[in-house]
Design a protein around this motif. Structure first.
Motif, mmCIF file in Angstrom:
data_model
loop_
_atom_site.group_PDB
_atom_site.id
_atom_site.type_symbol
_atom_site.label_atom_id
_atom_site.label_comp_id
_atom_site.label_asym_id
_atom_site.label_seq_id
_atom_site.Cartn_x
_atom_site.Cartn_y
_atom_site.Cartn_z
ATOM 1 N N LYS A 7 26.215 71.427 13.867
ATOM 2 C CA LYS A 7 25.349 72.498 14.634
ATOM 3 C C LYS A 7 26.426 73.333 15.514
ATOM 4 N N ILE A 8 27.500 72.790 16.057
ATOM 5 C CA ILE A 8 28.408 73.544 16.636
ATOM 6 C C ILE A 8 29.075 74.329 15.665
ATOM 7 N N LEU A 9 29.568 74.054 14.524
ATOM 8 C CA LEU A 9 30.001 74.985 13.508
ATOM 9 C C LEU A 9 29.337 76.061 13.169
ATOM 10 N N GLN A 10 28.126 75.680 12.915
ATOM 11 C CA GLN A 10 27.100 76.930 12.557
ATOM 12 C C GLN A 10 26.853 77.829 13.706
ATOM 13 N N ASN A 11 26.917 77.386 14.937
ATOM 14 C CA ASN A 11 26.743 78.201 15.917
ATOM 15 C C ASN A 11 27.958 79.318 16.317
ATOM 16 N N ILE A 12 29.290 78.651 16.015
ATOM 17 C CA ILE A 12 30.467 79.210 15.859
ATOM 18 C C ILE A 12 30.478 80.283 14.785
ATOM 19 N N ILE A 13 30.068 79.978 13.487
ATOM 20 C CA ILE A 13 29.800 80.894 12.436
ATOM 21 C C ILE A 13 28.937 82.112 12.884
ATOM 22 N N ALA A 17 30.413 85.917 13.008
ATOM 23 C CA ALA A 17 29.842 86.936 12.208
ATOM 24 C C ALA A 17 29.464 88.174 12.987
ATOM 25 N N GLU A 18 28.585 87.837 14.072
ATOM 26 C CA GLU A 18 28.118 88.787 15.041
ATOM 27 C C GLU A 18 29.070 89.644 15.690
ATOM 28 N N LEU A 48 24.764 89.465 20.076
ATOM 29 C CA LEU A 48 25.840 88.726 20.540
ATOM 30 C C LEU A 48 25.611 87.872 21.911
ATOM 31 N N VAL A 49 24.956 88.836 22.650
ATOM 32 C CA VAL A 49 24.732 88.299 24.064
ATOM 33 C C VAL A 49 23.558 87.266 24.056
ATOM 34 N N SER A 50 22.766 87.599 23.328
ATOM 35 C CA SER A 50 21.725 86.412 23.138
ATOM 36 C C SER A 50 21.928 85.292 22.460
ATOM 37 N N SER A 51 23.153 85.542 21.594
ATOM 38 C CA SER A 51 23.530 84.165 20.871
ATOM 39 C C SER A 51 24.304 83.420 21.975
ATOM 40 N N LEU A 52 25.245 84.076 22.432
ATOM 41 C CA LEU A 52 25.968 83.205 23.708
ATOM 42 C C LEU A 52 25.294 82.594 24.604
#
Length: 234
Positions: A7-13, A17-18, A48-52
């Motif tokens: 899950k952490i790897l997926q979030n980093i990817i 990408a963004e 990007l802000v939303s993802s962070l």
């Protein structure tokens, strides 16, 4: 643990990408000074802000706790319903007294949630170590009665019995909770009383991928190093 890392790897990817998409929009605007890349920059910046915020800074009400927040207060045996009793006052050691009660041990677990969050018990795992017991007779088949909330098969030493709760137990912050587990041996579609000496290793899995390992439980023995008693049959 593996699921958490994935899950952490997926979030980093997703975040990388963004960032790449945002840089491409910026380079596009610097090279062309057109209006379209400005829209891309605004959209990518917002994404990007939303993802962070959602993937890094916000934690749900049930995620912010550790395994140290869950305390195993006691492990007991329900000797009113089964033939097993405490073995010579040794902690977590039980012996079969061969009475007319159920031959299947029923353990009572008492735990306390010391965290400030509500937690969920989702899965129970059981491993077993089978100690040498010498010669013994053939086990007698038995019929399992529904006398415990959870019933788990004792596994071989090379496997783990996994019991997933259909209805997870919800434990509010600061509350104690108690439940029972009945263990048995099972093969050829039949239930059998426990034969020989066993050491049981329970692991309780909660939400947020938190798992706690309980103290060892000894059946028909008081430790893994206990010397075997040999009885001579006449």
């Amino acid at each position: 643990m593996i699921q958490r890392l994935l899950k952490i790897l997926q979030n980093i990817i997703v975040i990388i990408a963004e960032v790449i998409a945002l840089n491409i929009s910026i380079i596009w605007y610097l090279n062309t000074e057109e209006f379209e890349p400005i829209i891309g920059i605004v959209l990518m910046t917002a994404s990007l802000v939303s993802s962070l915020i959602s993937k890094i800074f916000i934690k749900s009400n049930t995620e912010n706790f550790l395994k140290d927040d869950i305390e195993c207060v006691s492990i007991g045996i329900d000797n009113k319903k089964c033939a097993w009793e405490i073995y010579d006052n040794v902690s977590n050691a039980f012996i079969n007294n061969d009475t007319n009660k159920s031959p299947f041990p029923i353990f009572t677990f008492s735990l306390i949630n010391h965290s400030t969050k509500t937690i969920l018990l989702k899965e129970i795992n059981l491993n077993a170590k089978h100690l040498y017991s010498g010669l013994s007779g053939l086990p007698k088949p038995g019929i399992l009665k529904t006398i415990a909330k959870f019933k788990i098969r004792i596994p071989t030493e090379n496997e783990t019995s996994v019991f997933k709760l259909d209805n997870e137990i919800e434990i509010p912050s600061g509350r104690a909770f108690k439940f029972q587990i009945e263990v048995h041996e099972f093969w050829n579609k039949k239930y059998f009383p426990i034969e020989g000496r066993k050491v049981l290793f329970f692991t309780f899995h909660f939400n947020n991928e938190v798992a706690i390992s309980l103290p060892k439980i000894f059946l028909n023995c008081k430790s893994e190093e206990e010397k075997m008693k040999i009885s001579i049959l006449s």
